[in-house]
Design a protein around this motif. Structure first.
Motif, PDB file in Angstrom:
ATOM      1  N   TYR A   1      -0.560  11.637  -5.165  1.00 23.28           N
ATOM      2  CA  TYR A   1      -1.601  10.647  -5.453  1.00 23.28           C
ATOM      3  C   TYR A   1      -1.507   9.504  -4.451  1.00 23.28           C
ATOM      4  CZ  TYR A   1      -2.760  12.925  -9.877  1.00 23.28           C
ATOM      5  OH  TYR A   1      -3.195  13.813 -10.836  1.00 23.28           O
ATOM      6  N   GLU A   2      -2.080   9.724  -3.293  1.00 21.36           N
ATOM      7  CA  GLU A   2      -2.097   8.732  -2.220  1.00 21.36           C
ATOM      8  C   GLU A   2      -3.421   8.859  -1.478  1.00 21.36           C
ATOM      9  OE1 GLU A   2       1.497   9.469   0.015  1.00 21.36           O
ATOM     10  OE2 GLU A   2       2.797   9.116  -1.720  1.00 21.36           O
ATOM     11  N   ASP A   3      -3.636   8.038  -0.456  1.00 21.13           N
ATOM     12  CA  ASP A   3      -4.873   8.145   0.312  1.00 21.13           C
ATOM     13  C   ASP A   3      -4.991   9.498   0.996  1.00 21.13           C
ATOM     14  OD1 ASP A   3      -5.678   5.658  -0.444  1.00 21.13           O
ATOM     15  OD2 ASP A   3      -5.866   4.847   1.584  1.00 21.13           O
TER      16      ASP A   3
ATOM     17  N   TYR B   1      -9.010  12.692   2.471  1.00 26.25           N
ATOM     18  CA  TYR B   1      -7.827  13.320   1.880  1.00 26.25           C
ATOM     19  C   TYR B   1      -7.787  14.806   2.222  1.00 26.25           C
ATOM     20  CZ  TYR B   1      -4.196  14.299  -1.606  1.00 26.25           C
ATOM     21  OH  TYR B   1      -3.019  14.682  -2.230  1.00 26.25           O
ATOM     22  N   MET B   2      -8.911  15.483   2.009  1.00 31.10           N
ATOM     23  CA  MET B   2      -8.936  16.918   2.258  1.00 31.10           C
ATOM     24  C   MET B   2      -8.710  17.247   3.729  1.00 31.10           C
ATOM     25  SD  MET B   2      -8.976  18.671  -0.430  1.00 31.10           S
ATOM     26  CE  MET B   2      -9.209  20.222   0.443  1.00 31.10           C
ATOM     27  N   GLN B   3      -9.199  16.406   4.626  1.00 28.76           N
ATOM     28  CA  GLN B   3      -8.955  16.636   6.040  1.00 28.76           C
ATOM     29  C   GLN B   3      -7.461  16.569   6.340  1.00 28.76           C
ATOM     30  OE1 GLN B   3     -10.905  17.697   8.467  1.00 28.76           O
ATOM     31  NE2 GLN B   3      -9.157  17.674   9.869  1.00 28.76           N
ATOM     32  N   SER B   4      -6.767  15.626   5.683  1.00 31.63           N
ATOM     33  CA  SER B   4      -5.321  15.494   5.908  1.00 31.63           C
ATOM     34  C   SER B   4      -4.558  16.697   5.366  1.00 31.63           C
ATOM     35  CB  SER B   4      -4.803  14.202   5.264  1.00 31.63           C
ATOM     36  OG  SER B   4      -4.679  14.317   3.853  1.00 31.63           O
ATOM     37  N   VAL B   5      -5.148  17.409   4.400  1.00 29.96           N
ATOM     38  CA  VAL B   5      -4.521  18.608   3.857  1.00 29.96           C
ATOM     39  C   VAL B   5      -4.802  19.809   4.751  1.00 29.96           C
ATOM     40  CG1 VAL B   5      -4.516  20.227   1.911  1.00 29.96           C
ATOM     41  CG2 VAL B   5      -4.627  17.765   1.491  1.00 29.96           C
ATOM     42  N   ILE B   6      -6.054  20.002   5.079  1.00 34.17           N
ATOM     43  CA  ILE B   6      -6.472  21.187   5.821  1.00 34.17           C
ATOM     44  C   ILE B   6      -5.774  21.285   7.168  1.00 34.17           C
ATOM     45  CG2 ILE B   6      -8.467  22.235   6.990  1.00 34.17           C
ATOM     46  CD1 ILE B   6     -10.176  21.149   4.635  1.00 34.17           C
TER      47      ILE B   6
ATOM     48  N   THR C   1       0.864  -1.187   0.000  1.00 30.52           N
ATOM     49  CA  THR C   1       0.000   0.000   0.000  1.00 30.52           C
ATOM     50  C   THR C   1       0.896   1.231   0.000  1.00 30.52           C
ATOM     51  OG1 THR C   1      -0.119  -0.008   2.418  1.00 30.52           O
ATOM     52  CG2 THR C   1      -1.889  -1.131   1.217  1.00 30.52           C
ATOM     53  N   ILE C   2       0.323   2.374  -0.413  1.00 27.92           N
ATOM     54  CA  ILE C   2       1.064   3.634  -0.441  1.00 27.92           C
ATOM     55  C   ILE C   2       0.247   4.713   0.253  1.00 27.92           C
ATOM     56  CG2 ILE C   2       2.189   5.373  -1.884  1.00 27.92           C
ATOM     57  CD1 ILE C   2       2.341   3.381  -4.125  1.00 27.92           C
ATOM     58  N   GLY C   3       0.863   5.386   1.211  1.00 29.70           N
ATOM     59  CA  GLY C   3       0.275   6.587   1.796  1.00 29.70           C
ATOM     60  C   GLY C   3      -1.033   6.389   2.523  1.00 29.70           C
ATOM     61  N   LEU C   4      -1.171   5.307   3.287  1.00 31.92           N
ATOM     62  CA  LEU C   4      -2.407   5.084   4.041  1.00 31.92           C
ATOM     63  C   LEU C   4      -2.594   6.131   5.132  1.00 31.92           C
ATOM     64  CD1 LEU C   4      -2.408   1.211   4.639  1.00 31.92           C
ATOM     65  CD2 LEU C   4      -3.580   2.489   2.839  1.00 31.92           C
ATOM     66  N   LEU C   5      -3.835   6.463   5.417  1.00 34.78           N
ATOM     67  CA  LEU C   5      -4.157   7.320   6.554  1.00 34.78           C
ATOM     68  C   LEU C   5      -4.538   6.505   7.778  1.00 34.78           C
ATOM     69  CD1 LEU C   5      -6.213  10.162   4.818  1.00 34.78           C
ATOM     70  CD2 LEU C   5      -3.809  10.194   5.520  1.00 34.78           C
TER      71      LEU C   5
ATOM     72  N   TYR D   1       1.408  23.902   6.779  1.00 31.55           N
ATOM     73  CA  TYR D   1       2.118  24.424   5.614  1.00 31.55           C
ATOM     74  C   TYR D   1       1.282  24.377   4.337  1.00 31.55           C
ATOM     75  CZ  TYR D   1       3.002  19.367   5.600  1.00 31.55           C
ATOM     76  OH  TYR D   1       2.856  18.005   5.667  1.00 31.55           O
ATOM     77  N   MET D   2       0.125  23.746   4.362  1.00 32.91           N
ATOM     78  CA  MET D   2      -0.684  23.600   3.162  1.00 32.91           C
ATOM     79  C   MET D   2      -1.558  24.842   2.925  1.00 32.91           C
ATOM     80  SD  MET D   2      -0.253  20.859   1.391  1.00 32.91           S
ATOM     81  CE  MET D   2       0.498  19.230   1.494  1.00 32.91           C
ATOM     82  N   VAL D   3      -1.546  25.323   1.683  1.00 31.40           N
ATOM     83  CA  VAL D   3      -2.370  26.483   1.339  1.00 31.40           C
ATOM     84  C   VAL D   3      -3.342  26.172   0.198  1.00 31.40           C
ATOM     85  CG1 VAL D   3      -0.649  28.138   2.121  1.00 31.40           C
ATOM     86  CG2 VAL D   3      -0.620  27.380  -0.261  1.00 31.40           C
ATOM     87  N   GLY D   4      -3.423  24.898  -0.197  1.00 34.32           N
ATOM     88  CA  GLY D   4      -4.377  24.559  -1.242  1.00 34.32           C
ATOM     89  C   GLY D   4      -4.219  23.140  -1.739  1.00 34.32           C
TER      90      GLY D   4
END
Length: 776
Positions: A654-656, A709-714, A202-206, A718-721
């Motif tokens: 391109y991961e979870d 995915y979006m929760q892991s970004v928000i 697997t790649i990039g599991l949350l 350091y993430m702005v989009g």
């Protein structure tokens, strides 16, 4: 009837005759999705012929060694219980036989195994198979919670070796067994007559995920289906074998959709909390400079809109007609259609509709029957919808080097909106952006949206031209430009001046992307994989290679004599001139590897210096968003080089999701970061044959995974989009440039939004500012 129309109709006569046969025998049971076959006796694997058991001992007592590199496993006889770990970026289990499994003496066969999802979420996992030369093929699949069944893929025979020009093919046989899908482009030319290793990962599991594997086997292929890959596309670009819940049967349905969405757009739930440019009007207000900028607020990076409001960039990339066409299997004998101007600044895959002259059309011929027979319908050249034909002068992958294309999505827009379909599409798309809560477009949008000044956008350009290039071990999208070549700087200026002409110093331009997923090298792996472009430069003569000449200067400054370099590299050069004329290497000392690393950093610095300085000169008011590095091709040296010269770093992930531990280094980099591309798709209930890079088990699961995915970004400071790739599904028969045919759109080929995904988008966008600020 003119000669060309006669030719076009004669081409289709075979298709129509085949359709009559198909209509009398095909049914929804031809589906590639999870629902069971209507007639279980039609399952070709009910009486499967097992040729080799890969978990049990063979005739020579060959039992594979099973190792859990980064996963947890337990084995009970012929069954493996595996727990893949979210604490690892890649969590893997490998099966390595004492001697390779020999398959060359077997009849045409497929690899199959039984799998049960024992976890609480769908699981997207990969299988990499390797031959004794370490050449690999990779496939993947997502299976839902509670699934228990068989997964397979053809390994030899017609079904494995036929290059249809698509990422994902139609399932070759009628069966309930689930087909694994190529991970990116097929590697069908790799000799898999002998298998040295199986690797499940697997790649990039949350979250941790678990499954059981059993009965891993090689089994004989059933008899080939003579109708495989025939007539798979209808007149709307939809799957003829599978009717999804969004299936359209006539033009009237499209017209009705257009009327209904007018009612849907009446209520804008986001208006009260958004500024003119989409910033958060109910949050803190910083200094407004009249243009987008970046700033830190309460320990988190933000974009700041022209009025000073905090801004988080979220929306779709690739909102344009380019790259939505598919090859028809027809080409033209008239070579003039393939002419290229040396002054072009747009790469082949980003060129829009090419009008094909009538005299060229009259030279048409079927260049690949396999491809042409996929279509149940295509218009004759004198029909109105023929305006959606175009031409691809070259392709990146696949069995067709160049040829005619057709854009079903664009044709459906004409059916839906009438003669002024493009203007209606622009207006509808911008209304959707606001109605769905998106704040911006991502990269690669039609410049018509620039002029509209309703939705912020990111402008883009490509530096292409006749400059020197460098080749890595793998060149994903093409060879690496030599940034030391003066021609590269000239072409960069031409490209950026063209962007400037389109943007016109507009405050609606949130930033500039230049190039995409360059072939810098791998982040990990062999010396050749990591530093291939540098080794290629060192192999060249410094008199003809600007990069080699620059590297010679750096090496001579570091080592005062060639003797000192020989001592460090364990080489036998007799002079600097010998090294300058070109050199290759079979082994490497640590000092040599360190120097290759330093030279890669220098290469990256030169690239970013050229781009940054040109942007600073031509477009000083706009943010430079970096080079959109792919997570498979972002060496530490290039990240280091980009930091000094980029306003915002950009990665395509391109991961979870964005794993906390794997991307932790970005906190110390202390620059804002935007995700240039991500997506999730499915092949079970979309009607497409490929889910994309990240798989979901169905549309509901796709929506769930998007929100995770979006929760892991928000939550990352350091993430702005984050930009979803892309707005529209790819053609079921593959986009013309490289065969990608994935369910990655917010809307499908008939311009119909996916309701589950759009509902999830609206849930995320309704609260993303509050969550990022910590007020919700």
């Amino acid at each position: 009837m003119n000669q060309n129309k006669t030719k076009r109709l004669s081409i289709k006569s075979v298709v129509i005759a085949g359709l009559i046969t198909c209509l009398s025998s095909c049914s929804d049971s031809d589906s590639n999705s999870m629902p069971p076959l209507a007639d279980k006796n039609a399952d070709v694997f009910l009486q499967e012929q097992v040729l080799l058991d890969l978990l049990g001992p063979d005739d020579a007592g060959n039992v594979p060694d099973i190792s859990a590199e980064t996963a947890k496993i337990s084995q009970q006889q012929n069954q493996l219980e595996i727990e893949f770990k979210a604490s690892e970026h890649i969590s893997a289990v490998t099966l390595t036989p004492q001697s390779p499994w020999q398959l060359s003496v077997l009849p045409a066969h497929n690899l199959a195994f039984d799998v049960t999802n024992t976890g609480t979420e769908s699981i997207h996992f990969y299988l990499e198979i390797a031959n004794p030369d370490e050449d690999v093929q990779k496939r993947s699949i997502s299976i839902p919670v509670g699934f228990s069944g068989t997964v397979y893929f053809p390994l030899s025979g017609k079904e494995a070796l036929t290059d249809t020009g698509m990422w994902g093919d139609a399932p070759p046989w009628k069966t309930e067994d689930q087909l694994m899908i190529w991970r990116s482009w097929r590697a069908s030319q790799v000799d898999m007559s002998s298998l040295a290793q199986l690797r499940f990962f697997t790649i990039g599991l949350l979250n941790d995920q678990s499954l059981t594997l059993s009965n891993i086997r090689i089994r004989e292929n059933p008899e080939s289906d003579p109708d495989w890959m025939k007539h798979v596309v209808d007149e709307y670009g939809q799957n003829t074998k599978v009717q999804t819940s969004l299936h359209v049967t006539d033009d009237a349905e499209l017209v009705a959709q257009a009327k209904q969405q007018i009612e849907d757009f009446r209520n804008n739930a986001y208006a009260e909390q958004r500024s003119k440019f989409g910033g958060f009007s109910q949050g803190p207000k910083l200094e407004g400079t009249g243009y987008f900028r970046v700033a830190k607020h309460d320990g988190k990076w933000w974009m700041v809109d022209p009025e000073g409001y905090l801004f988080f960039s979220h929306g779709p990339a690739n909102v344009r007609m380019a790259n939505l066409s598919t090859l028809t299997g027809v080409d033209y004998k008239d070579d003039s259609i393939r002419y290229r101007s040396p002054d072009e600044v747009t790469p082949e895959d980003s060129i829009g509709i090419v009008n094909i002259p009538e005299q060229t059309q009259q030279t048409s011929f079927v260049t690949l029957p396999l491809r042409h027979q996929m279509f149940r319908w295509l218009p004759s050249y004198d029909q109105s919808l023929a305006k959606h034909y175009s031409y691809r002068r070259s392709t990146h992958k696949g069995p067709i080097a160049h040829g005619e294309t057709f854009n079903f999505y664009r044709a459906n827009l004409e059916r839906k909106y009438g003669d002024d379909f493009m203007q209606s599409w622009y207006e509808t798309t911008m209304k959707r952006m606001k109605h769905w809560g998106f704040t911006s477009f991502g990269n690669w949008v039609d410049p018509q949206f620039y002029r509209a000044q309703q939705v912020p956008y990111f402008a883009n350009g490509w530096i292409i031209g006749d400059f020197q290039t460098l080749s890595g071990k793998v060149n994903h999208w093409g060879k690496m430009p030599d940034p030391f070549d003066p021609v590269f700087a000239q072409r960069a200026k031409i490209t950026i001046e063209r962007i400037s002409e389109q943007v016109k110093n507009s405050p609606w331009c949130a930033g500039i992307f230049i190039d995409n997923e360059k072939s810098w090298g791998e982040r990990q792996g062999s010396v050749e994989a990591r530093y291939g472009v540098i080794l290629d430069a060192l192999s060249k003569d410094a008199l003809s290679s600007p990069a080699k000449a620059a590297f010679m200067v750096q090496l001579q400054q570091q080592y005062s004599t060639i003797v000192q370099l020989n001592q460090a590299w364990n080489t036998q050069f007799t002079s600097w001139q010998q090294l300058a004329s070109g050199a290759t290497f079979d082994d490497y000392t640590q000092a040599h590897v360190d120097d290759l690393s330093a030279l890669l950093t220098r290469l990256g610095e030169q690239y970013f210096i050229v781009v940054h300085n040109t942007l600073e000169q031509v477009m000083p008011n706009h943010l430079y968003m970096g080079a959109r590095m792919a997570n498979w091709g972002m060496p530490d040296e290039i990240i280091k080089a980009s930091v000094t010269y980029s306003d915002v770093l950009s990665f395509n992930i391109y991961e979870d999701g964005v794993q906390e531990h794997h991307w932790k280094f970005l906190e110390s980099v202390d620059l804002p970061v935007v995700i240039g591309e991500f997506h999730i798709g499915t092949a079970t209930d979309s009607g497409l044959y490929n889910p994309g890079i990240v798989h979901a088990s169905d549309q509901q699961d796709r929506a769930r995974k998007y929100k995770a995915y979006m929760q892991s970004v928000i939550e990352k400071p350091y993430m702005v989009g984050a930009h979803w790739f892309q707005y529209v599904d790819e053609p079921i028969t593959g986009r013309a440039f490289d065969g990608e045919n994935a369910n990655i759109g917010l809307v499908n080929v008939t311009d119909t939004p996916y309701p589950e995904l759009i509902e999830a988008v609206q849930q995320v966008t309704a609260s993303m500012y509050q969550k990022r600020l910590g007020t919700q």
